[in-house]
Design a protein around this motif. Structure first.
Motif, PDB file in Angstrom:
ATOM      1  N   HIS A 161       0.859  -1.185   0.000  1.00 40.66           N
ATOM      2  CA  HIS A 161       0.000   0.000   0.000  1.00 40.66           C
ATOM      3  C   HIS A 161       0.893   1.232   0.000  1.00 40.66           C
ATOM      4  O   HIS A 161       1.709   1.423   0.913  1.00 40.66           O
ATOM      5  N   LEU A 162       0.762   2.071  -1.011  1.00 41.34           N
ATOM      6  CA  LEU A 162       1.495   3.334  -1.068  1.00 41.34           C
ATOM      7  C   LEU A 162       0.582   4.442  -0.567  1.00 41.34           C
ATOM      8  O   LEU A 162      -0.556   4.583  -1.034  1.00 41.34           O
ATOM      9  N   TRP A 163       1.058   5.230   0.374  1.00 39.61           N
ATOM     10  CA  TRP A 163       0.266   6.315   0.944  1.00 39.61           C
ATOM     11  C   TRP A 163       0.643   7.629   0.273  1.00 39.61           C
ATOM     12  O   TRP A 163       1.814   8.038   0.301  1.00 39.61           O
ATOM     13  N   LEU A 164      -0.349   8.293  -0.306  1.00 37.66           N
ATOM     14  CA  LEU A 164      -0.151   9.590  -0.935  1.00 37.66           C
ATOM     15  C   LEU A 164      -1.190  10.566  -0.396  1.00 37.66           C
ATOM     16  O   LEU A 164      -2.186  10.163   0.208  1.00 37.66           O
ATOM     17  N   THR A 165      -0.975  11.838  -0.626  1.00 28.25           N
ATOM     18  CA  THR A 165      -1.952  12.843  -0.211  1.00 28.25           C
ATOM     19  C   THR A 165      -2.440  13.608  -1.435  1.00 28.25           C
ATOM     20  O   THR A 165      -1.709  13.756  -2.428  1.00 28.25           O
ATOM     21  N   GLY A 166      -3.684  14.080  -1.348  1.00 23.36           N
ATOM     22  CA  GLY A 166      -4.256  14.844  -2.443  1.00 23.36           C
ATOM     23  C   GLY A 166      -4.588  16.255  -2.010  1.00 23.36           C
ATOM     24  O   GLY A 166      -4.636  16.564  -0.808  1.00 23.36           O
ATOM     25  N   PRO A 167      -4.843  17.146  -2.959  1.00 19.08           N
ATOM     26  CA  PRO A 167      -5.240  18.514  -2.616  1.00 19.08           C
ATOM     27  C   PRO A 167      -6.602  18.513  -1.927  1.00 19.08           C
ATOM     28  O   PRO A 167      -7.455  17.677  -2.220  1.00 19.08           O
ATOM     29  N   PRO A 168      -6.830  19.448  -1.009  1.00 17.55           N
ATOM     30  CA  PRO A 168      -8.109  19.489  -0.285  1.00 17.55           C
ATOM     31  C   PRO A 168      -9.319  19.629  -1.196  1.00 17.55           C
ATOM     32  O   PRO A 168     -10.392  19.134  -0.881  1.00 17.55           O
ATOM     33  N   GLU A 169      -9.144  20.310  -2.335  1.00 15.80           N
ATOM     34  CA  GLU A 169     -10.300  20.581  -3.197  1.00 15.80           C
ATOM     35  C   GLU A 169     -10.614  19.451  -4.163  1.00 15.80           C
ATOM     36  O   GLU A 169     -11.582  19.523  -4.922  1.00 15.80           O
ATOM     37  N   VAL A 170      -9.810  18.381  -4.151  1.00 15.91           N
ATOM     38  CA  VAL A 170     -10.008  17.279  -5.088  1.00 15.91           C
ATOM     39  C   VAL A 170     -10.518  16.051  -4.347  1.00 15.91           C
ATOM     40  O   VAL A 170      -9.974  15.669  -3.311  1.00 15.91           O
ATOM     41  N   VAL A 171     -11.583  15.450  -4.862  1.00  9.30           N
ATOM     42  CA  VAL A 171     -12.163  14.252  -4.264  1.00  9.30           C
ATOM     43  C   VAL A 171     -11.813  13.053  -5.144  1.00  9.30           C
ATOM     44  O   VAL A 171     -12.288  12.937  -6.270  1.00  9.30           O
ATOM     45  N   VAL A 172     -10.967  12.178  -4.629  1.00  5.76           N
ATOM     46  CA  VAL A 172     -10.548  10.985  -5.371  1.00  5.76           C
ATOM     47  C   VAL A 172     -11.472   9.820  -5.008  1.00  5.76           C
ATOM     48  O   VAL A 172     -11.582   9.463  -3.833  1.00  5.76           O
ATOM     49  N   PRO A 173     -12.142   9.222  -5.989  1.00  7.99           N
ATOM     50  CA  PRO A 173     -13.037   8.093  -5.677  1.00  7.99           C
ATOM     51  C   PRO A 173     -12.274   6.785  -5.512  1.00  7.99           C
ATOM     52  O   PRO A 173     -11.125   6.655  -5.947  1.00  7.99           O
ATOM     53  N   ASN A 174     -12.927   5.805  -4.892  1.00  9.48           N
ATOM     54  CA  ASN A 174     -12.378   4.455  -4.827  1.00  9.48           C
ATOM     55  C   ASN A 174     -12.517   3.790  -6.190  1.00  9.48           C
ATOM     56  O   ASN A 174     -13.450   4.070  -6.943  1.00  9.48           O
TER      57      ASN A 174
END
Length: 304
Positions: free
Chosen positions: A142-155
């Motif tokens: 499992h690689l842990w990354l972070t996204g911008p607050p304004e972007v919603v990444v779906p499963n």
């Protein structure tokens, strides 16, 4: 014999300790069973009568999966006390402050997910920066990354490439230190001290659903880029997850102060996925009530 079989109480204590440690880093957690599922069953599983908007914790009881996730040590202890059989913990993705994105590289006989990710990186010109890597009992990562607050990444499962699953908003990752029926999850050597790294922009674009045509009205979406991201998250829902996605998006909108302005856009998006206007408005109203209750509960009172 596995430690979890001989010393179930010790396994639960260790799981709680790991969960509290994760919470100190700003990661919201829930207890998990040996099957990697939320340890607490829904309090509404035997409910009879007409189905209404799904409950995501408004009832005040535990058992709502990732919606129970918290960074509050007292609440985490309550969750684990209610599930003494828990041997692991899940980390909710998509929540502040990290807005975690999990890249799950599965190991299957007919796929090489690591090679598939390398091929994507070469084709789209991105590099995975040094970040936390969790090793799974099956040999996956499992690689842990972070996204911008304004972007919603779906499963997603296998959409990026065979053997690569993405854990985004509404999903969770099994935390390191968890024990399951198949073994333990552990942080890869040399990565435990790292913070989750920002997701490369080229990869982030691949993780988002394809853009939808503009609204018939042609006007801008309330809340700017963040509002558009929440609407896109709802539009990307498949059957069986439409209410869940709408509820999550409505909660985020109300938490960010754009709930009333975004309601019409969220309703329109939900209707396009197959919900009725009444169902959509009921789910959004439920999200507004729960968010208001949570914000009121978490607001500190005057100093004593």
């Amino acid at each position: 014999m596995a430690t979890t079989d001989r010393y179930p109480r010790q396994a639960a204590t260790l799981a709680l300790a790991h969960a509290l440690s994760a919470a100190e880093r700003g990661l919201a957690v829930i207890p998990l069973s040996r099957a990697k599922l939320p340890a607490l069953r829904s309090p509404h599983r035997d409910a009879s009568g007409p189905a209404g908007p799904p409950c995501h914790g408004e009832c005040g009881r535990f058992g709502h999966g990732v919606y129970d996730a918290s960074t509050d040590p007292a609440r985490i202890r309550e969750l684990f006390a209610a599930a003494p059989w828990a041997t692991g913990y899940g980390i909710a993705c998509g929540l502040p402050p990290h807005h975690l994105i999990g890249v799950d590289l599965d190991i299957k006989s007919d796929t090489d997910s690591a090679a598939a990710l390398r091929a994507l990186a070469l084709r789209h010109r991105f590099t995975i920066p040094p970040t936390i890597i969790v090793l799974t009992p099956s040999g996956g990562r499992h690689l842990w990354l972070t996204g911008p607050p304004e972007v919603v990444v779906p499963n997603s499962a296998g959409r990026l490439a065979p053997g690569i699953d993405i854990r985004g908003a509404g999903g969770y990752l099994v935390g390191p230190g968890s024990r399951t029926a198949h073994g333990a999850y552990a942080t890869a050597p040399g990565t435990a001290h790292l913070a989750p790294a920002p997701c490369p922009r080229s990869l982030l674009r691949l993780l988002l659903p394809p853009p939808r045509p503009p609204r018939s009205g042609g006007g801008p979406t309330a809340g700017g880029a963040h509002g558009r991201g929440l609407v896109q998250f709802v539009l990307a829902a498949h059957e069986g997850q439409r209410n869940t996605r709408l509820f999550w998006a409505a909660c985020r909108a109300h938490e960010d102060g754009i709930g009333p302005e975004l309601t019409a856009d969220l309703v329109a998006a939900a209707v396009r996925t197959g919900l009725t206007t009444r169902e959509a408005r009921g789910t959004i109203a439920s999200a507004a009530r729960m968010t208001t209750h949570r914000l009121t509960r978490d607001t500190p009172g005057p100093p004593s």
